[in-house]
Design a protein around this motif. Structure first.
Motif, short mmCIF file in Angstrom:
data_model
loop_
_atom_site.label_atom_id
_atom_site.label_comp_id
_atom_site.label_asym_id
_atom_site.label_seq_id
_atom_site.Cartn_x
_atom_site.Cartn_y
_atom_site.Cartn_z
N ILE A 179 0.84 -1.20 0.00
CA ILE A 179 0.00 0.00 0.00
C ILE A 179 0.88 1.26 0.00
CG2 ILE A 179 -1.69 1.36 1.32
CD1 ILE A 179 -2.83 -1.32 2.35
N ILE A 180 1.95 1.23 0.79
CA ILE A 180 2.87 2.38 0.83
C ILE A 180 3.46 2.63 -0.56
CG2 ILE A 180 5.04 3.28 1.77
CD1 ILE A 180 4.50 1.70 4.31
N LEU A 181 3.92 1.54 -1.20
CA LEU A 181 4.50 1.68 -2.54
C LEU A 181 3.46 2.19 -3.52
CD1 LEU A 181 6.63 -1.61 -2.76
CD2 LEU A 181 7.40 0.68 -2.19
N GLY A 182 2.23 1.67 -3.42
CA GLY A 182 1.16 2.07 -4.34
C GLY A 182 0.67 3.49 -4.12
N SER A 183 0.87 4.00 -2.89
CA SER A 183 0.34 5.33 -2.58
C SER A 183 0.97 6.42 -3.45
CB SER A 183 0.54 5.66 -1.09
OG SER A 183 1.90 5.86 -0.82
N SER A 184 2.18 6.14 -3.97
CA SER A 184 2.83 7.14 -4.82
C SER A 184 2.04 7.37 -6.10
CB SER A 184 4.26 6.70 -5.15
OG SER A 184 4.25 5.57 -6.00
N VAL A 185 1.26 6.36 -6.52
CA VAL A 185 0.46 6.48 -7.75
C VAL A 185 -0.60 7.57 -7.60
CG1 VAL A 185 -1.05 5.22 -9.37
CG2 VAL A 185 0.88 4.05 -8.31
N ALA A 186 -1.03 7.82 -6.35
CA ALA A 186 -2.06 8.83 -6.10
C ALA A 186 -1.62 10.22 -6.56
CB ALA A 186 -2.44 8.85 -4.62
N SER A 187 -0.29 10.41 -6.68
CA SER A 187 0.23 11.70 -7.14
C SER A 187 -0.29 12.03 -8.54
CB SER A 187 1.76 11.68 -7.16
OG SER A 187 2.23 10.73 -8.11
N VAL A 188 -0.53 11.00 -9.33
CA VAL A 188 -0.95 11.19 -10.72
C VAL A 188 -2.30 11.90 -10.81
CG1 VAL A 188 -1.40 10.03 -12.91
CG2 VAL A 188 0.36 9.16 -11.39
N ILE A 189 -3.20 11.60 -9.83
CA ILE A 189 -4.49 12.31 -9.85
C ILE A 189 -4.46 13.48 -8.84
CG2 ILE A 189 -5.84 10.38 -10.77
CD1 ILE A 189 -6.92 9.96 -7.87
N THR A 190 -3.28 14.03 -8.64
CA THR A 190 -3.05 15.26 -7.86
C THR A 190 -3.31 15.20 -6.36
OG1 THR A 190 -5.24 16.28 -8.12
CG2 THR A 190 -3.65 16.66 -9.90
N VAL A 191 -3.22 13.99 -5.77
CA VAL A 191 -3.28 13.92 -4.31
C VAL A 191 -1.93 14.41 -3.78
CG1 VAL A 191 -3.52 12.42 -2.30
CG2 VAL A 191 -4.89 11.98 -4.35
N PRO A 192 -1.91 15.43 -2.91
CA PRO A 192 -0.62 16.02 -2.50
C PRO A 192 0.17 15.16 -1.51
CG PRO A 192 -2.41 17.12 -1.39
CD PRO A 192 -3.05 16.13 -2.31
N GLU A 193 0.46 13.91 -1.88
CA GLU A 193 1.31 13.07 -1.02
C GLU A 193 2.78 13.27 -1.44
OE1 GLU A 193 1.89 11.66 -4.14
OE2 GLU A 193 2.62 10.01 -2.90
N ILE A 194 3.69 12.44 -0.90
CA ILE A 194 5.12 12.72 -1.05
C ILE A 194 5.58 12.86 -2.51
CG2 ILE A 194 7.46 11.96 -0.43
CD1 ILE A 194 6.26 10.43 1.87
N THR A 195 5.16 11.91 -3.36
CA THR A 195 5.63 11.95 -4.75
C THR A 195 5.15 13.22 -5.46
OG1 THR A 195 5.53 9.54 -4.76
CG2 THR A 195 5.78 10.60 -6.89
N TYR A 196 3.90 13.62 -5.17
CA TYR A 196 3.34 14.83 -5.77
C TYR A 196 4.12 16.06 -5.30
CZ TYR A 196 -0.16 18.30 -7.15
OH TYR A 196 -0.80 19.36 -7.73
N VAL A 197 4.39 16.10 -4.00
CA VAL A 197 5.17 17.20 -3.43
C VAL A 197 6.56 17.25 -4.07
CG1 VAL A 197 6.28 18.03 -1.31
CG2 VAL A 197 3.91 17.24 -1.25
N ALA A 198 7.15 16.06 -4.29
CA ALA A 198 8.48 15.99 -4.90
C ALA A 198 8.47 16.60 -6.31
CB ALA A 198 8.97 14.55 -4.94
N LEU A 199 7.44 16.26 -7.10
CA LEU A 199 7.33 16.81 -8.45
C LEU A 199 7.23 18.33 -8.39
CD1 LEU A 199 4.95 14.21 -10.11
CD2 LEU A 199 7.23 14.82 -10.93
N ASN A 200 6.46 18.78 -7.41
CA ASN A 200 6.23 20.20 -7.20
C ASN A 200 7.52 20.94 -6.82
OD1 ASN A 200 5.09 22.67 -6.38
ND2 ASN A 200 3.16 21.62 -5.93
N ILE A 201 8.23 20.37 -5.83
CA ILE A 201 9.49 20.98 -5.39
C ILE A 201 10.50 20.96 -6.53
CG2 ILE A 201 11.49 20.69 -3.85
CD1 ILE A 201 9.57 19.54 -1.75
N GLY A 202 10.53 19.83 -7.25
CA GLY A 202 11.48 19.67 -8.36
C GLY A 202 11.31 20.74 -9.41
N SER A 203 10.06 21.05 -9.74
CA SER A 203 9.84 22.02 -10.82
C SER A 203 10.13 23.45 -10.37
CB SER A 203 8.41 21.89 -11.35
OG SER A 203 7.50 22.25 -10.34
#
Lengths: 217, 223
Positions: free
Chosen positions: B160-184
């Motif tokens: 579930i933890i590994l899969g939670s990163s997929v939620a970033s794709v539909i704009t849920v502001p979890e870690i991966t989404y935040v990372a994309l944001n910080i990166g840009s």
């Protein structure tokens, strides 16, 4: 419903996309298996460093999200190797690295599942470690590894959908593209879901059959 | 230009409050997914061992459908697909629902395996020792089923933890989404992803060690 015929026209488009999904997954499984097999031999070897390195490799790639690995390769390849890479290369590299981690563990488990007595018997008839490994243990381990490998193939097929995020035109991306052009979101996604289901469910039935046949043998 | 790239992790680490906020969203998503997924899993397992044909067929269809399609597509359907039907779920709700249904399908099979593992012979043995129904349940069925269920359920939690990163794709502001944001914003995408890569890895290694330890202490083999 007036959009429906338009989507039907996209059937060939979807079939090709499903082919790409199958192709990139098969490629990842094939190359990932070769690397994974090599790593599994290092993992069980008595060379501490090799064993530790391959253990760490498997833990790292199995313990982090494939999406994060994909972005690492996506952002990292141009920086580390100073090359502009295509979406295909990015996807292939990250999926192969990821699959190799899982295949290392599958082959290691399979080799260690072979009865200890097989090693003893091989040594008794004068075989060396290499002979015992490749002539006696590995052939048996390969059979044990078939069902989990098929299971891994199903995982790869599903995970390959994430390649759509960096613009790689596979099945999920095809669904998004058709959705954008026809605005029949549900129909596009239903077709995509059905195609994934047919491929993966078919494979899981095949996997179950193989497992039963191996149990009998 | 070869070798000219200099890593700058400080440019990333100064965004730590955002990463922390992302971790909080991810943790909420993961924990609620596990709870909801377990509920779906319990109902699914009851359905899968039911003798009623329809109940069995429905739960089997549920399990096979969710285990044989990508989590990403499941999220798309719940987020964009339902939206087309004028059912508007927030990104978080859609992700939570997709992840819970997905996890529930896997948990169905885990829990079913645990129930089946408690053989009829064990029940008969417990009854013939004079145990009551409650005693049998408490001392034989539940401990044994938990012992079988616990290790794969721990793996599922990490899944579930590994899969939670997929939620970033539909704009849920979890870690991966935040990372994309910080990166840009920092132009340090690679460093940002190296940082969250390590975060995920350390978290999963600690948890899997904890699960192993708990399994050894609390659910040691009783047979």
């Amino acid at each position: 419903m007036e959009n429906q015929p338009v989507v039907i026209q996209y059937i060939v488009f979807f079939a090709k996309a499903a082919g790409v999904t199958l192709g990139i997954s098969a490629l990842s499984l094939a190359v990932g298996s070769v690397i994974g097999f090599g790593f599994s031999l290092m993992r069980i070897s008595k060379q501490r460093i090799l064993s530790l390195l391959t253990f760490a490799y498997a833990e790292i790639f199995r313990g982090t999200p494939i999406l994060v690995q994909l972005f690492l390769v996506y952002f990292g390849l141009p920086i580390v190797f100073h090359i502009n890479v295509s979406a295909f290369t990015t996807v292939a590299v990250s999926m192969i690295l990821y699959t190799a981690g899982y295949m290392t563990e599958i082959f290691r488990a399979a080799i260690q599942a072979v009865d200890r007595g097989q090693w003893d018997a091989s040594y008794t008839i004068g075989m060396t470690y290499t002979q015992a490994l490749f002539k006696v243990v590995v052939p048996q381990a390969m059979r044990i590894a078939v069902p989990p490998t098929l299971g891994q193939f199903i995982s790869i097929l599903k995970d390959s959908s994430l390649a759509s995020i960096i613009g790689f035109m596979e099945l999920t991306k095809a669904g998004m593209a058709v959705r954008a052009r026809t605005s029949s979101t549900l129909l596009a996604f239903t077709i995509v879901t059905c195609l994934y289901f047919v491929i993966c469910y078919g494979l899981s039935i095949a996997s179950r059959r193989v497992e039963l046949r191996l149990k009998k043998a | 230009m070869r070798g000219s790239y200099t890593f700058d992790f400080m440019a990333v680490l100064r965004y730590w409050p955002e990463l922390l906020q992302g971790a909080y969203v991810a943790a909420t998503l993961i924990i609620f997914t596990f709870i909801l997924g377990t509920v779906f899993g319990i109902f699914g397992a009851i359905g899968r061992i039911s003798r009623r044909r329809t109940v069995y067929a429905v739960s089997t269809f549920y399990v096979e459908l969710f285990r044989n399609t990508p989590l990403l597509v499941q999220m798309y359907i719940l987020y964009y697909g339902l939206d087309a039907l004028s059912i508007n779920l927030s990104a978080f709700t859609a992700a939570l629902l997709a992840m819970s249904l997905n996890s529930g399908a896997y948990e169905t099979e885990i829990i079913r395996g645990g129930i089946i593992a408690v053989g009829k012979g064990q029940l008969e043995a417990a009854f013939s020792l004079g145990m009551t129904y409650t005693q049998t349940l408490r001392r034989v069925v539940i401990p044994y089923a938990l012992q079988v269920i616990f290790p794969p359920l721990g793996n599922q939690f990490i899944g579930i933890i590994l899969g939670s990163s997929v939620a970033s794709v539909i704009t849920v502001p979890e870690i991966t989404y935040v990372a994309l944001n910080i990166g840009s914003r920092s132009y340090r995408d690679f460093e940002t992803f190296l940082v969250i890569w390590v975060i995920y890895l350390v978290l999963n290694l600690i948890l899997s060690a904890l699960f192993k330890l708990t399994g050894r202490i609390a659910f040691q083999p009783i047979l």
